[in-house]
Scaffold this motif. Structure first.
Motif, PDB file in Angstrom:
ATOM      1  N   GLN A 108       9.084  12.378 -48.823  1.00 42.40           N
ATOM      2  CA  GLN A 108       9.803  11.408 -49.654  1.00 42.40           C
ATOM      3  C   GLN A 108      11.247  11.837 -49.874  1.00 42.40           C
ATOM      4  O   GLN A 108      12.164  11.004 -49.833  1.00 42.40           O
ATOM      5  N   ASP A 109      11.470  13.130 -50.070  1.00 37.20           N
ATOM      6  CA  ASP A 109      12.843  13.625 -50.230  1.00 37.20           C
ATOM      7  C   ASP A 109      13.669  13.350 -48.983  1.00 37.20           C
ATOM      8  O   ASP A 109      14.833  12.921 -49.056  1.00 37.20           O
ATOM      9  N   VAL A 110      13.056  13.600 -47.814  1.00 42.58           N
ATOM     10  CA  VAL A 110      13.765  13.335 -46.558  1.00 42.58           C
ATOM     11  C   VAL A 110      14.054  11.852 -46.419  1.00 42.58           C
ATOM     12  O   VAL A 110      15.160  11.446 -46.002  1.00 42.58           O
ATOM     13  N   ALA A 111      13.075  10.993 -46.761  1.00 45.70           N
ATOM     14  CA  ALA A 111      13.273   9.546 -46.652  1.00 45.70           C
ATOM     15  C   ALA A 111      14.386   9.074 -47.577  1.00 45.70           C
ATOM     16  O   ALA A 111      15.210   8.228 -47.199  1.00 45.70           O
ATOM     17  N   THR A 129      25.484   4.645 -47.149  1.00 49.70           N
ATOM     18  CA  THR A 129      26.859   5.109 -46.931  1.00 49.70           C
ATOM     19  C   THR A 129      27.431   4.561 -45.622  1.00 49.70           C
ATOM     20  O   THR A 129      28.583   4.089 -45.558  1.00 49.70           O
ATOM     21  N   GLN A 130      26.640   4.603 -44.559  1.00 48.38           N
ATOM     22  CA  GLN A 130      27.099   4.095 -43.272  1.00 48.38           C
ATOM     23  C   GLN A 130      27.314   2.579 -43.320  1.00 48.38           C
ATOM     24  O   GLN A 130      28.246   2.047 -42.694  1.00 48.38           O
ATOM     25  N   SER A 167      19.775   5.567 -38.030  1.00 51.02           N
ATOM     26  CA  SER A 167      19.374   6.102 -39.345  1.00 51.02           C
ATOM     27  C   SER A 167      18.274   5.251 -39.969  1.00 51.02           C
ATOM     28  O   SER A 167      17.365   5.768 -40.625  1.00 51.02           O
ATOM     29  N   GLY A 168      18.354   3.925 -39.758  1.00 51.56           N
ATOM     30  CA  GLY A 168      17.308   3.042 -40.291  1.00 51.56           C
ATOM     31  C   GLY A 168      15.959   3.334 -39.672  1.00 51.56           C
ATOM     32  O   GLY A 168      14.933   3.351 -40.351  1.00 51.56           O
TER      33      GLY A 168
END
Length: 301
Positions: free
Chosen positions: A74-77, A86-87, A112-113
């Motif tokens: 979850q932290d990574v997600a 941001t992008q 990234s998505g």
């Protein structure tokens, strides 16, 4: 009363005394049988409660591990989603002034998505596996968690496995796990804290032998603070003790259940006291590899 007895003949007095004695013995026998029944019922309830407690601790250990994995994923997600935002903001401001740069940002945005969706799917997969595990009966994959729970309770466990393990039906795995659980629970109950239990799985080409040996008798001597010589004196035994251990018919709710579970899958169950040492539980499944699904079951019923 004394005057009345003096007036009676000796045979009459003896008959009355014998009747009173028989009545007292009958009452004592009734009280003993009642206490024995209550003790057996309490023993069965304790065994059931202990197994439920261990099952809950195993389930808690597995779910705690899965929650840790979910937290990390979850932290990574969340980081990936933040980078995604941001992008997207960068593409918003550069789309008019620098279309080529905006195109590169959008490409990175898509990548990234995909990473964020992948991480979220992993979180869902772990969570769903946790739901299925919580409703699934324990098997051999839970043995190490069982060892950890028993070590926390006070047992010292040494595990050894030989041969090539093969796949078993869920029912056979559950039966073996319950036998192992019952043997370790008995070692802790009768041997107490500090008892060492040696567990071995010996896989053969067609079968399996499960062996659980404990040193509960010597553990009691160790807890008493005796030195090595004192332990040897306290746990000394004779040939008669050996003969009795080999011929004794041990009973009990826990042993009966283990024996019944073993026989369901063609197993031969043995349990005996080892004089001067402790207790031994052995189960041999001679044809478990090929008959662990329907062995000894009447399919015509």
């Amino acid at each position: 009363m004394a005057e009345w007895l003096q007036g009676e003949s000796a045979p009459t007095v003896l008959i009355i005394a014998a009747g009173v004695l028989l009545l007292v013995l009958a009452v004592l026998l009734w009280l003993w049988l009642r206490a024995a029944r209550r003790l057996r019922r309490t023993d069965r309830d304790w065994i059931s409660a202990e197994r439920t407690r261990i099952d809950l601790e195993l389930s808690l250990a597995e779910q705690t591990g899965r929650l840790g994995i979910v937290r990390e994923l979850q932290d990574v997600a969340v980081l990936n989603v933040s980078r995604l935002i941001t992008q997207a903001e960068g593409a918003k401001y550069t789309v008019e002034s620098d279309p080529s740069s905006a195109s590169r940002v959008v490409s990175a945005l898509v990548e990234s998505g995909r990473e964020a969706v992948g991480d979220m799917r992993r979180v869902l997969t772990v969570a769903r596996e946790g739901e299925s595990v919580s409703s699934r009966q324990p098997g051999l994959q839970s043995a190490r968690d069982l060892f950890r729970v028993m070590r926390d309770a006070g047992l010292t466990i040494v595990f050894d496995e030989s041969g090539e393990r093969y796949e078993l039906k869920p029912g056979a795995e559950l039966a073996i796990f319950r036998i192992l659980q019952g043997a370790l629970a008995n070692a802790l109950t009768h041997g107490g804290t500090g008892t060492e239990a040696k567990v071995s799985f010996s896989w053969t080409r067609d079968g399996l032998q499960l062996l659980v040996d404990d040193d509960g008798i010597r553990a009691k001597a160790r807890r008493a603070g005796l030195d090595a010589d004192g332990i040897n004196r306290d746990t000394a035994y004779t040939i008669d003790d050996d003969l009795h251990a080999l011929t004794a018919n041990l009973t009990g709710a826990g042993l009966t259940q283990m024996k019944q579970r073993a026989e369901l899958y063609g197993g031969v169950f043995q349990a005996r006291t080892v004089p001067g040492v402790g207790f031994s539980v052995s189960v041999i499944f001679p044809a478990l590899r090929f008959h662990n699904g329907v062995h000894s079951v009447n399919l015509s019923r």
